[in-house]
Design an enzyme around this catalytic site. Structure first.
Site, PDB file in Angstrom:
ATOM      1  N   HIS A 146       0.832  -1.211   0.000  1.00 16.32           N
ATOM      2  CA  HIS A 146       0.000   0.000   0.000  1.00 16.32           C
ATOM      3  C   HIS A 146       0.862   1.254   0.000  1.00 16.32           C
ATOM      4  O   HIS A 146       2.069   1.195   0.289  1.00 16.32           O
ATOM      5  CB  HIS A 146      -0.913   0.010   1.237  1.00 16.32           C
ATOM      6  CG  HIS A 146      -0.168   0.266   2.522  1.00 16.32           C
ATOM      7  ND1 HIS A 146       0.025   1.530   3.020  1.00 16.32           N
ATOM      8  CD2 HIS A 146       0.446  -0.577   3.396  1.00 16.32           C
ATOM      9  CE1 HIS A 146       0.721   1.461   4.147  1.00 16.32           C
ATOM     10  NE2 HIS A 146       0.991   0.189   4.402  1.00 16.32           N
ATOM     11  N   CYS A 147       0.230   2.384  -0.301  1.00 21.56           N
ATOM     12  CA  CYS A 147       0.820   3.696  -0.049  1.00 21.56           C
ATOM     13  C   CYS A 147      -0.215   4.464   0.755  1.00 21.56           C
ATOM     14  O   CYS A 147      -0.816   3.908   1.675  1.00 21.56           O
ATOM     15  CB  CYS A 147       1.241   4.381  -1.345  1.00 21.56           C
ATOM     16  SG  CYS A 147      -0.027   4.424  -2.643  1.00 21.56           S
ATOM     17  N   THR A 148      -0.452   5.739   0.465  1.00 19.78           N
ATOM     18  CA  THR A 148      -1.462   6.472   1.230  1.00 19.78           C
ATOM     19  C   THR A 148      -2.862   6.202   0.688  1.00 19.78           C
ATOM     20  O   THR A 148      -3.754   5.789   1.424  1.00 19.78           O
ATOM     21  CB  THR A 148      -1.160   7.984   1.217  1.00 19.78           C
ATOM     22  OG1 THR A 148       0.032   8.214   1.992  1.00 19.78           O
ATOM     23  CG2 THR A 148      -2.296   8.775   1.857  1.00 19.78           C
TER      24      THR A 148
END
Length: 248
Positions: A146-148
């Site tokens: 994931h990222c943000t």
């Protein structure tokens, strides 16, 4: 297009969480389900969400967020090892630089900034994405990356993984664009920035991913050479990744 709908998993404290399994490869096999998941950030998961992660068997979270992003919304999930694969959000820095000069980019200019960000993924962050793929290979237990927002760094990571597994680009774009239906913006971010700019930043467009693929093809000789060159995977590692994550 040989796609099948990705399995979206509803969580109370995260959106855009889905299983990358189920897609057909070009040789008519299928990506294994229940092994690799993509999401937006995991810092607001409820107790019920944590139970669901445990039920999925997730043991590692691969976090592409930058230092400031992680510092603002850290998480520590029992039984899940977080692995930092830091890629700073350069498009935000570019936007801030423009705003500091009193410049508000047009919609087209914002799209081009996003396209440049995706070219940077290819040309500046290949080593980090290589570490991502090697980690999947070295730890054959369910993982989430994931990222943000789970849309750009995560979107390119998913595109790279599915490419390595032999999924065609039309199917990869299908998975990529699902973000527009599944991602829910953080309410705290509403009203920040000019609406036409934010509309571009908080969605994905085919043009973004196409910019990355164009860079792979024109600057790196195509996906095969990119994986074995800049990304740093040996032919054997790609083969082992396929053996691990693709089934007949």
């Amino acid at each position: 297009m040989s796609s099948s709908p990705a399995v979206s998993i509803r969580l109370q404290g995260a959106s855009n969480f889905r299983d990358l399994g189920g897609y057909r490869t070009q040789d008519q096999r299928r990506v294994k389900s229940g092994q690799v998941f993509r999401s937006d950030h995991l810092a607001a998961l409820s107790a019920q969400d944590l139970d669901q992660l445990q039920a999925l068997g997730v043991r590692h979270s691969l976090d592409f967020r930058g230092v400031a992003e992680y510092t603002a919304t850290p998480y520590d999930i029992a039984g899940v090892q977080r692995v930092a694969l830091t890629i700073e959000p350069t498009v935000i820095a570019r936007m801030q630089a423009l705003v500091a000069q009193g410049i508000v980019p047009s919609t087209d200019e914002t799209v081009e900034l996003m396209r440049e960000t995706y070219r940077d993924f290819v040309n500046c962050n290949a080593g980090t994405f290589g570490r991502f793929l090697k980690h999947l290979l070295e730890h054959p237990t369910p993982q989430v990356f994931h990222c943000t927002a789970g849309k750009d760094r995560t979107g390119f990571a998913a595109a790279l993984l599915l490419s390595a597994l032999g999924v065609d680009r039309a199917t990869i774009e299908h998975d990529y664009l699902l973000t527009n239906a599944l991602y829910k913006r953080d309410a705290r971010l509403e009203g920040m920035g000019h609406p036409h700019v934010m509309k571009v930043l908080w969605q994905v467009q085919p043009e973004f991913l196409q910019a990355a693929f164009e860079a792979v093809d024109t600057q790196h000789g195509g996906m095969h050479d990119y994986l074995h060159g800049a990304v740093g995977l040996s032919p054997q590692e790609v083969s082992e990744l396929q053996q691990m994550l693709v089934q007949d």
